[in-house]
Scaffold this motif. Structure first.
Motif, PDB file in Angstrom:
ATOM      1  N   ARG A   8       0.837  -1.196   0.000  1.00 41.45           N
ATOM      2  CA  ARG A   8       0.000   0.000   0.000  1.00 41.45           C
ATOM      3  C   ARG A   8       0.872   1.245   0.000  1.00 41.45           C
ATOM      4  O   ARG A   8       1.989   1.222   0.475  1.00 41.45           O
ATOM      5  N   VAL A   9       0.305   2.308  -0.484  1.00 34.12           N
ATOM      6  CA  VAL A   9       1.007   3.586  -0.471  1.00 34.12           C
ATOM      7  C   VAL A   9       0.877   4.172   0.939  1.00 34.12           C
ATOM      8  O   VAL A   9      -0.244   4.336   1.434  1.00 34.12           O
ATOM      9  N   PRO A  10       1.996   4.474   1.612  1.00 37.28           N
ATOM     10  CA  PRO A  10       1.908   5.042   2.965  1.00 37.28           C
ATOM     11  C   PRO A  10       1.109   6.352   2.971  1.00 37.28           C
ATOM     12  O   PRO A  10       1.270   7.194   2.092  1.00 37.28           O
ATOM     13  N   GLY A  11       0.238   6.488   3.957  1.00 40.09           N
ATOM     14  CA  GLY A  11      -0.538   7.711   4.100  1.00 40.09           C
ATOM     15  C   GLY A  11      -1.785   7.772   3.242  1.00 40.09           C
ATOM     16  O   GLY A  11      -2.537   8.738   3.308  1.00 40.09           O
ATOM     17  N   ALA A  12      -2.044   6.777   2.424  1.00 41.54           N
ATOM     18  CA  ALA A  12      -3.235   6.756   1.565  1.00 41.54           C
ATOM     19  C   ALA A  12      -4.038   5.503   1.863  1.00 41.54           C
ATOM     20  O   ALA A  12      -3.967   4.527   1.135  1.00 41.54           O
ATOM     21  N   ALA A  13      -4.778   5.516   2.959  1.00 39.83           N
ATOM     22  CA  ALA A  13      -5.565   4.346   3.370  1.00 39.83           C
ATOM     23  C   ALA A  13      -6.873   4.298   2.592  1.00 39.83           C
ATOM     24  O   ALA A  13      -7.664   5.238   2.619  1.00 39.83           O
ATOM     25  N   MET A  14      -7.071   3.240   1.843  1.00 39.89           N
ATOM     26  CA  MET A  14      -8.317   3.057   1.107  1.00 39.89           C
ATOM     27  C   MET A  14      -8.604   1.565   0.952  1.00 39.89           C
ATOM     28  O   MET A  14      -7.728   0.736   1.111  1.00 39.89           O
ATOM     29  N   ARG A  15      -9.853   1.285   0.686  1.00 36.82           N
ATOM     30  CA  ARG A  15     -10.252  -0.107   0.457  1.00 36.82           C
ATOM     31  C   ARG A  15      -9.895  -0.499  -0.979  1.00 36.82           C
ATOM     32  O   ARG A  15      -9.912   0.311  -1.883  1.00 36.82           O
ATOM     33  N   TRP A  16      -9.597  -1.787  -1.153  1.00 36.32           N
ATOM     34  CA  TRP A  16      -9.278  -2.315  -2.465  1.00 36.32           C
ATOM     35  C   TRP A  16     -10.211  -3.465  -2.779  1.00 36.32           C
ATOM     36  O   TRP A  16     -10.688  -4.164  -1.891  1.00 36.32           O
ATOM     37  N   GLU A  17     -10.463  -3.669  -4.048  1.00 37.88           N
ATOM     38  CA  GLU A  17     -11.212  -4.824  -4.525  1.00 37.88           C
ATOM     39  C   GLU A  17     -10.215  -5.741  -5.220  1.00 37.88           C
ATOM     40  O   GLU A  17      -9.280  -5.276  -5.865  1.00 37.88           O
ATOM     41  N   TYR A  18     -10.430  -7.034  -5.078  1.00 41.65           N
ATOM     42  CA  TYR A  18      -9.530  -8.007  -5.700  1.00 41.65           C
ATOM     43  C   TYR A  18     -10.332  -8.963  -6.568  1.00 41.65           C
ATOM     44  O   TYR A  18     -11.485  -9.256  -6.275  1.00 41.65           O
ATOM     45  N   ARG A  19      -9.677  -9.454  -7.595  1.00 43.17           N
ATOM     46  CA  ARG A  19     -10.346 -10.344  -8.542  1.00 43.17           C
ATOM     47  C   ARG A  19      -9.330 -11.367  -9.040  1.00 43.17           C
ATOM     48  O   ARG A  19      -8.166 -11.045  -9.249  1.00 43.17           O
ATOM     49  N   ARG A  20      -9.789 -12.601  -9.228  1.00 42.02           N
ATOM     50  CA  ARG A  20      -8.931 -13.657  -9.761  1.00 42.02           C
ATOM     51  C   ARG A  20      -9.518 -14.156 -11.071  1.00 42.02           C
ATOM     52  O   ARG A  20     -10.712 -14.424 -11.163  1.00 42.02           O
ATOM     53  N   GLU A  21      -8.649 -14.278 -12.066  1.00 43.02           N
ATOM     54  CA  GLU A  21      -9.064 -14.791 -13.368  1.00 43.02           C
ATOM     55  C   GLU A  21      -8.190 -15.985 -13.739  1.00 43.02           C
ATOM     56  O   GLU A  21      -6.979 -15.971 -13.500  1.00 43.02           O
ATOM     57  N   ALA A  22      -8.794 -17.011 -14.316  1.00 45.99           N
ATOM     58  CA  ALA A  22      -8.040 -18.172 -14.793  1.00 45.99           C
ATOM     59  C   ALA A  22      -7.403 -17.818 -16.135  1.00 45.99           C
ATOM     60  O   ALA A  22      -8.102 -17.421 -17.072  1.00 45.99           O
ATOM     61  N   THR A  60     -15.983   1.797  -7.527  1.00 49.73           N
ATOM     62  CA  THR A  60     -17.379   1.364  -7.481  1.00 49.73           C
ATOM     63  C   THR A  60     -18.196   2.039  -6.377  1.00 49.73           C
ATOM     64  O   THR A  60     -19.382   2.241  -6.540  1.00 49.73           O
ATOM     65  N   VAL A  61     -17.561   2.379  -5.245  1.00 51.08           N
ATOM     66  CA  VAL A  61     -18.333   2.950  -4.126  1.00 51.08           C
ATOM     67  C   VAL A  61     -18.020   4.417  -3.868  1.00 51.08           C
ATOM     68  O   VAL A  61     -18.613   5.030  -2.992  1.00 51.08           O
ATOM     69  N   GLY A  62     -17.084   4.997  -4.597  1.00 47.43           N
ATOM     70  CA  GLY A  62     -16.766   6.413  -4.459  1.00 47.43           C
ATOM     71  C   GLY A  62     -16.030   6.725  -3.163  1.00 47.43           C
ATOM     72  O   GLY A  62     -15.242   5.918  -2.674  1.00 47.43           O
ATOM     73  N   PRO A  63     -16.291   7.894  -2.551  1.00 44.49           N
ATOM     74  CA  PRO A  63     -15.553   8.326  -1.364  1.00 44.49           C
ATOM     75  C   PRO A  63     -15.714   7.398  -0.150  1.00 44.49           C
ATOM     76  O   PRO A  63     -14.904   7.436   0.770  1.00 44.49           O
ATOM     77  N   ALA A  64     -16.726   6.552  -0.153  1.00 43.81           N
ATOM     78  CA  ALA A  64     -16.925   5.630   0.974  1.00 43.81           C
ATOM     79  C   ALA A  64     -15.785   4.624   1.087  1.00 43.81           C
ATOM     80  O   ALA A  64     -15.664   3.928   2.098  1.00 43.81           O
ATOM     81  N   ALA A  65     -14.944   4.535   0.072  1.00 42.67           N
ATOM     82  CA  ALA A  65     -13.824   3.591   0.093  1.00 42.67           C
ATOM     83  C   ALA A  65     -12.677   4.068   0.975  1.00 42.67           C
ATOM     84  O   ALA A  65     -11.791   3.296   1.307  1.00 42.67           O
ATOM     85  N   ALA A  66     -12.681   5.338   1.356  1.00 39.59           N
ATOM     86  CA  ALA A  66     -11.592   5.877   2.187  1.00 39.59           C
ATOM     87  C   ALA A  66     -11.637   5.273   3.588  1.00 39.59           C
ATOM     88  O   ALA A  66     -12.703   5.022   4.138  1.00 39.59           O
ATOM     89  N   LEU A  67     -10.470   5.024   4.157  1.00 39.52           N
ATOM     90  CA  LEU A  67     -10.357   4.503   5.515  1.00 39.52           C
ATOM     91  C   LEU A  67      -9.708   5.563   6.403  1.00 39.52           C
ATOM     92  O   LEU A  67      -8.872   6.343   5.937  1.00 39.52           O
ATOM     93  N   ALA A  68     -10.062   5.556   7.679  1.00 36.83           N
ATOM     94  CA  ALA A  68      -9.459   6.512   8.615  1.00 36.83           C
ATOM     95  C   ALA A  68      -7.980   6.206   8.816  1.00 36.83           C
ATOM     96  O   ALA A  68      -7.159   7.104   8.945  1.00 36.83           O
ATOM     97  N   SER A  69      -7.638   4.918   8.856  1.00 35.94           N
ATOM     98  CA  SER A  69      -6.231   4.526   9.018  1.00 35.94           C
ATOM     99  C   SER A  69      -6.015   3.194   8.300  1.00 35.94           C
ATOM    100  O   SER A  69      -6.953   2.430   8.086  1.00 35.94           O
ATOM    101  N   ALA A  70      -4.777   2.938   7.961  1.00 37.48           N
ATOM    102  CA  ALA A  70      -4.450   1.689   7.261  1.00 37.48           C
ATOM    103  C   ALA A  70      -4.595   0.509   8.205  1.00 37.48           C
ATOM    104  O   ALA A  70      -4.303   0.621   9.395  1.00 37.48           O
ATOM    105  N   PRO A  71      -5.051  -0.636   7.704  1.00 33.57           N
ATOM    106  CA  PRO A  71      -5.153  -1.827   8.552  1.00 33.57           C
ATOM    107  C   PRO A  71      -3.770  -2.312   8.976  1.00 33.57           C
ATOM    108  O   PRO A  71      -2.778  -2.038   8.306  1.00 33.57           O
TER     109      PRO A  71
END
Length: 143
Positions: A8-22, A60-71
């Motif tokens: 993750r980029v330090p100081g930029a806490a946000m949610r991520w979506e992940y996807r797997r493709e064969a 997909t969810v806009g600003p709601a993806a922001a986190l207060a702090s990184a996990p």
């Protein structure tokens, strides 16, 4: 071995979506990557016949993806499923048994075909497991 690293980029806490493709080969991987890039997906790893992609949840969810702090960091460094751990344990027991029996004098190992068979059997068992996982990924079998 299930090694997958996501930084993750330090100081930029946000949610991520992940996807797997064969993806069976490099050409297919390139095609899938190009198709998904339009929706913001970027490749972040590959293992056997799987290619992993990530994108910010803000796509997909806009600003709601922001986190207060990184996990925090995960407690474990290696994530293997129960099925993989059991399979590895059984394989190690079989190999240990094949090594221990000749050491006790139970089998005549003076002939080189025995040792060659031992090596080929151990390699084949490991390769068969990898082939099986790859085959299930390509077929889309989960479990």
């Amino acid at each position: 071995m299930g090694l997958f690293v996501s930084r993750r980029v330090p100081g930029a806490a946000m949610r991520w979506e992940y996807r797997r493709e064969a993806t069976r080969n490099g050409g297919e991987r390139t095609r899938v990557t190009a198709e998904l890039a339009a929706d913001g997906w970027e490749p972040c790893g590959q293992w056997l016949a799987s290619t992993y992609f990530k994108r910010p949840a803000a796509a997909t969810v806009g600003p709601a993806a922001a986190l207060a702090s990184a996990p925090g960091r995960p407690r474990r460094r290696l994530f293997l499923s129960r099925r993989v751990r059991v399979g590895l344990g059984v394989w190690l027991l079989v190999v240990a048994g094949l090594v221990a029996v000749p050491a006790t004098g139970g089998i005549d190992t003076t002939r080189s075909p025995f040792l060659a068979g031992l090596l080929v059997g151990a390699v084949a068992a490991g390769a068969g497991g990898v082939w099986g996982v790859r085959h299930q990924i390509i077929k889309g079998v989960e479990g």
